[in-house]
Design a protein around this motif. Structure first.
Motif, PDB file in Angstrom:
ATOM      1  N   ASN A  70      -3.734 -19.145 -13.498  1.00  9.00           N
ATOM      2  CA  ASN A  70      -5.244 -19.082 -13.394  1.00  9.00           C
ATOM      3  C   ASN A  70      -5.955 -20.395 -13.864  1.00  9.00           C
ATOM      4  O   ASN A  70      -6.617 -20.903 -13.008  1.00  9.00           O
ATOM      5  N   SER A  71      -5.341 -21.056 -14.803  1.00  7.15           N
ATOM      6  CA  SER A  71      -5.861 -22.360 -15.224  1.00  7.15           C
ATOM      7  C   SER A  71      -5.391 -23.438 -14.179  1.00  7.15           C
ATOM      8  O   SER A  71      -6.045 -24.349 -13.812  1.00  7.15           O
ATOM      9  N   LYS A  72      -4.150 -23.229 -13.549  1.00  8.91           N
ATOM     10  CA  LYS A  72      -3.606 -23.878 -12.696  1.00  8.91           C
ATOM     11  C   LYS A  72      -4.265 -24.105 -11.425  1.00  8.91           C
ATOM     12  O   LYS A  72      -4.444 -25.167 -10.766  1.00  8.91           O
ATOM     13  N   PHE A  73      -4.876 -23.025 -11.049  1.00 15.70           N
ATOM     14  CA  PHE A  73      -5.469 -22.737  -9.838  1.00 15.70           C
ATOM     15  C   PHE A  73      -6.682 -23.824  -9.636  1.00 15.70           C
ATOM     16  O   PHE A  73      -7.025 -24.049  -8.768  1.00 15.70           O
ATOM     17  N   CYS A  74      -7.436 -23.449 -10.772  1.00 14.65           N
ATOM     18  CA  CYS A  74      -8.861 -24.221 -10.834  1.00 14.65           C
ATOM     19  C   CYS A  74      -8.416 -25.733 -11.146  1.00 14.65           C
ATOM     20  O   CYS A  74      -9.339 -26.490 -10.557  1.00 14.65           O
ATOM     21  N   GLU A  75      -7.462 -26.105 -11.790  1.00 15.85           N
ATOM     22  CA  GLU A  75      -7.048 -27.474 -12.136  1.00 15.85           C
ATOM     23  C   GLU A  75      -6.967 -28.463 -10.805  1.00 15.85           C
ATOM     24  O   GLU A  75      -7.216 -29.493 -10.950  1.00 15.85           O
ATOM     25  N   LEU A  76      -6.199 -27.828 -10.009  1.00 20.38           N
ATOM     26  CA  LEU A  76      -5.604 -28.654  -8.878  1.00 20.38           C
ATOM     27  C   LEU A  76      -6.326 -28.532  -7.520  1.00 20.38           C
ATOM     28  O   LEU A  76      -5.813 -29.259  -6.603  1.00 20.38           O
ATOM     29  N   TYR A  77      -7.597 -27.789  -7.556  1.00 21.62           N
ATOM     30  CA  TYR A  77      -7.997 -27.871  -6.300  1.00 21.62           C
ATOM     31  C   TYR A  77      -9.785 -27.796  -6.504  1.00 21.62           C
ATOM     32  O   TYR A  77     -10.273 -27.073  -7.505  1.00 21.62           O
ATOM     33  N   HIS A  78     -10.480 -28.320  -5.930  1.00 19.43           N
ATOM     34  CA  HIS A  78     -11.730 -28.095  -5.629  1.00 19.43           C
ATOM     35  C   HIS A  78     -12.385 -27.342  -4.392  1.00 19.43           C
ATOM     36  O   HIS A  78     -12.264 -27.496  -3.568  1.00 19.43           O
ATOM     37  N   PRO A  79     -12.898 -26.183  -4.871  1.00 17.50           N
ATOM     38  CA  PRO A  79     -13.339 -25.201  -3.617  1.00 17.50           C
ATOM     39  C   PRO A  79     -14.406 -25.797  -2.786  1.00 17.50           C
ATOM     40  O   PRO A  79     -15.287 -26.702  -3.169  1.00 17.50           O
ATOM     41  N   SER A  80     -14.533 -25.218  -1.557  1.00 17.23           N
ATOM     42  CA  SER A  80     -15.449 -25.624  -0.590  1.00 17.23           C
ATOM     43  C   SER A  80     -16.793 -24.890  -0.908  1.00 17.23           C
ATOM     44  O   SER A  80     -16.951 -24.255  -2.094  1.00 17.23           O
ATOM     45  N   GLU A  81     -17.840 -25.319  -0.332  1.00 18.09           N
ATOM     46  CA  GLU A  81     -19.173 -25.011  -0.852  1.00 18.09           C
ATOM     47  C   GLU A  81     -19.382 -23.283  -0.495  1.00 18.09           C
ATOM     48  O   GLU A  81     -20.230 -22.857  -1.443  1.00 18.09           O
ATOM     49  N   LYS A 115     -11.264 -11.402  -7.552  1.00 13.33           N
ATOM     50  CA  LYS A 115     -11.091 -12.801  -7.152  1.00 13.33           C
ATOM     51  C   LYS A 115     -12.221 -13.729  -6.462  1.00 13.33           C
ATOM     52  O   LYS A 115     -13.046 -13.100  -5.921  1.00 13.33           O
ATOM     53  N   LEU A 116     -12.352 -14.798  -6.719  1.00 12.51           N
ATOM     54  CA  LEU A 116     -13.093 -15.708  -6.356  1.00 12.51           C
ATOM     55  C   LEU A 116     -12.398 -16.604  -5.167  1.00 12.51           C
ATOM     56  O   LEU A 116     -11.534 -17.271  -5.696  1.00 12.51           O
ATOM     57  N   CYS A 117     -12.851 -16.814  -4.143  1.00 15.22           N
ATOM     58  CA  CYS A 117     -11.933 -17.343  -2.988  1.00 15.22           C
ATOM     59  C   CYS A 117     -13.133 -18.167  -2.450  1.00 15.22           C
ATOM     60  O   CYS A 117     -14.232 -17.918  -2.176  1.00 15.22           O
ATOM     61  N   ASP A 118     -12.466 -19.209  -1.610  1.00 12.84           N
ATOM     62  CA  ASP A 118     -13.184 -20.182  -0.718  1.00 12.84           C
ATOM     63  C   ASP A 118     -12.673 -19.980   0.621  1.00 12.84           C
ATOM     64  O   ASP A 118     -11.967 -19.060   1.083  1.00 12.84           O
ATOM     65  N   SER A 119     -13.172 -20.912   2.011  1.00 12.06           N
ATOM     66  CA  SER A 119     -13.246 -20.402   3.034  1.00 12.06           C
ATOM     67  C   SER A 119     -11.740 -20.636   3.449  1.00 12.06           C
ATOM     68  O   SER A 119     -11.271 -20.055   4.701  1.00 12.06           O
ATOM     69  N   LEU A 120     -10.730 -21.406   2.896  1.00 10.72           N
ATOM     70  CA  LEU A 120      -9.381 -21.345   3.273  1.00 10.72           C
ATOM     71  C   LEU A 120      -8.748 -20.212   2.718  1.00 10.72           C
ATOM     72  O   LEU A 120      -7.458 -19.950   3.173  1.00 10.72           O
ATOM     73  N   GLY A 121      -9.206 -19.455   2.011  1.00 15.70           N
ATOM     74  CA  GLY A 121      -8.512 -18.157   1.293  1.00 15.70           C
ATOM     75  C   GLY A 121      -7.762 -18.541  -0.019  1.00 15.70           C
ATOM     76  O   GLY A 121      -7.131 -17.873  -0.711  1.00 15.70           O
ATOM     77  N   TYR A 122      -8.341 -19.780  -0.449  1.00 15.39           N
ATOM     78  CA  TYR A 122      -7.392 -20.180  -1.918  1.00 15.39           C
ATOM     79  C   TYR A 122      -8.427 -19.447  -3.185  1.00 15.39           C
ATOM     80  O   TYR A 122      -9.771 -19.306  -3.111  1.00 15.39           O
ATOM     81  N   THR A 123      -7.395 -18.872  -3.861  1.00 15.66           N
ATOM     82  CA  THR A 123      -7.906 -18.190  -5.046  1.00 15.66           C
ATOM     83  C   THR A 123      -8.167 -19.155  -6.061  1.00 15.66           C
ATOM     84  O   THR A 123      -7.414 -19.519  -6.726  1.00 15.66           O
ATOM     85  N   TYR A 124      -9.430 -19.405  -6.230  1.00  9.42           N
ATOM     86  CA  TYR A 124      -9.900 -20.196  -7.454  1.00  9.42           C
ATOM     87  C   TYR A 124      -9.861 -19.764  -8.745  1.00  9.42           C
ATOM     88  O   TYR A 124      -9.585 -20.495  -9.877  1.00  9.42           O
ATOM     89  N   ASP A 125     -10.321 -18.566  -8.828  1.00 12.52           N
ATOM     90  CA  ASP A 125     -10.339 -17.755 -10.190  1.00 12.52           C
ATOM     91  C   ASP A 125     -10.001 -16.222  -9.945  1.00 12.52           C
ATOM     92  O   ASP A 125     -10.262 -15.772  -8.846  1.00 12.52           O
ATOM     93  N   MET A 126      -9.724 -15.736 -11.016  1.00 15.39           N
ATOM     94  CA  MET A 126      -9.340 -14.104 -10.816  1.00 15.39           C
ATOM     95  C   MET A 126      -9.370 -13.537 -12.106  1.00 15.39           C
ATOM     96  O   MET A 126      -9.226 -14.198 -13.266  1.00 15.39           O
ATOM     97  N   THR A 127      -9.515 -12.299 -12.249  1.00 11.29           N
ATOM     98  CA  THR A 127      -9.445 -11.420 -13.599  1.00 11.29           C
ATOM     99  C   THR A 127      -9.023 -10.017 -13.166  1.00 11.29           C
ATOM    100  O   THR A 127      -9.305  -9.795 -11.997  1.00 11.29           O
ATOM    101  N   LEU A 305      -1.794 -23.593   0.682  1.00 17.40           N
ATOM    102  CA  LEU A 305      -3.258 -24.082   0.994  1.00 17.40           C
ATOM    103  C   LEU A 305      -3.472 -25.596   0.412  1.00 17.40           C
ATOM    104  O   LEU A 305      -4.381 -26.244   1.235  1.00 17.40           O
ATOM    105  N   LEU A 306      -2.926 -25.706  -0.659  1.00 16.56           N
ATOM    106  CA  LEU A 306      -3.024 -27.097  -1.066  1.00 16.56           C
ATOM    107  C   LEU A 306      -2.283 -28.227  -0.118  1.00 16.56           C
ATOM    108  O   LEU A 306      -2.943 -29.282   0.064  1.00 16.56           O
TER     109      LEU A 306
END
Length: 354
Positions: A70-81, A115-127, A305-306
């Motif tokens: 979960n930490s890596k998902f957030c660290e490596l990507y900046h989500p869309s608007e 899950k918190l996802c952006d327009s690409l379908g990238y999972t930026y955060d989850m619980t 997706l990256l």
């Protein structure tokens, strides 16, 4: 195995004509694979935490891997608007205390993940939802209120636009998110605390195409009548005009807020479809293995997706295939290196020379 679905794991190593595929035997011996799978653990089961502890974590058997990914998902990507929050179900019909049953989902039994996802379908955060929270929900704060605030903690203050469904939405949550500079839109239940009483269905008889709007501060409630009553809560759209709006054929015209919601709410479903495209999970596995392999599929999707966000041209399928070949090649090279290292005591002649 995700590209080649078979009834049982043993079928992958079968010598029968209709099943035989040299790839699996050349990659790993069958008994070795089953031995690793059988003893696949992520924490020391001999020293479990105390269940009576107020801080007891029901996810402790896989918590370290979950938090690390979960930490890596957030660290490596900046989500869309535009972002969306929703729940997904990891299919599991075995015994686990936080198993969920949701009749409206395609996978009705399983482990629920927000899950918190952006327009690409990238999972930026989850619980993972672990059952009823210890703190009791009040009329103003819904049980999902704290979950959403946890998911957006890494994007607050950035002006993102967040979409959610009626299970999560509430006026109190929208006000909280706006204080964190996150603008929100979503469907909402008409009986939520803080919703205006005068636009409830028992008090209003609407015709198809009718739009009713109520505004309080930055928050707008829009009631739109199509085949049924649709309630939308938003603080990112201008409130639409009241009235009846139909096209020439008598169909109700969607207000802009409804069109915008429909365009962006499906990000989490998009992510889940891509995660499950090449999954290899089995029904008989324990919940820890089931969740681990789901996280593994999610990690591969995040890597793809990256790659795509950096103008990569590979398809999801091709990315999977190349990743598998490269990992196997690295494993074989590592095994050759290990086999080349001499073991045992040095020879007596060598000791004399030294």
């Amino acid at each position: 195995m995700g590209h080649d679905q078979r009834d049982t794991l043993k079928d992958y190593w079968s010598r029968d004509e209709q099943y035989y595929t040299p790839f699996y035997n050349n990659t790993m011996v069958r008994n070795c694979f089953f031995h690793i799978l059988r003893f696949l653990h992520f924490e020391n089961n001999e020293a479990p935490p105390n269940r009576d502890d107020p801080e007891y974590d029901r996810l402790w058997k896989i918590r370290q891997i979950f938090n690390s990914l979960n930490s890596k998902f957030c660290e490596l990507y900046h989500p869309s608007e535009h972002l969306a929050v929703d729940e997904v179900i990891v299919l599991f019909k075995g015994r686990v205390v936080f198993q969920q049953y949701i009749p409206k989902k395609h996978k009705r039994f399983g482990i629920k993940i927000y899950k918190l996802c952006d327009s690409l379908g990238y999972t930026y955060d989850m619980t993972v939802y672990l059952g009823k929270q210890r703190q009791l929900a009040t009329e103003e704060i819904t049980p999902t209120h704290g979950i959403v605030l946890q998911l957006i903690r890494r994007v607050e203050g950035s002006g993102h636009k967040l979409y959610m469904d009626s299970y999560i939405s509430s006026p109190a949550l929208y006000d909280d998110l706006l204080e964190r500079k996150i603008y929100t839109c979503g469907t909402v239940s008409n009986d939520r605390h803080g919703m205006p009483q005068e636009i409830r269905p028992k008090l209003m008889k609407l015709k198809k195409g009718d739009i009713v709007t109520r505004v309080k501060g930055n928050l707008s409630v829009v009631l739109w009548k199509d085949k049924r009553d649709v309630y939308v809560l938003t603080n990112m759209h201008p409130p639409p005009l009241d009235g009846n709006f139909q096209d020439e054929s008598g169909c109700a015209i969607k207000p802009h807020v409804i069109e915008d919601y429909n365009a962006h709410m499906g990000f989490v479903d998009k992510s889940e479809r891509m995660v499950n495209s090449y999954g290899m999970a089995r029904r008989t596995w324990k919940w820890t293995k089931k969740l681990f392999f789901h996280l593994l599929d999610m990690t591969i999707l995040s890597a793809y997706l990256l790659h795509k966000s950096c103008d990569g041209k590979m398809t999801h399928k091709k990315f999977h295939e190349i990743l598998v070949r490269d990992l196997i090649l690295q494993s074989h090279e590592a095994n050759i290196t290990v086999r080349g290292i001499s073991r045992g005591r040095p020879s007596s002649s060598g000791a004399q020379l030294s």
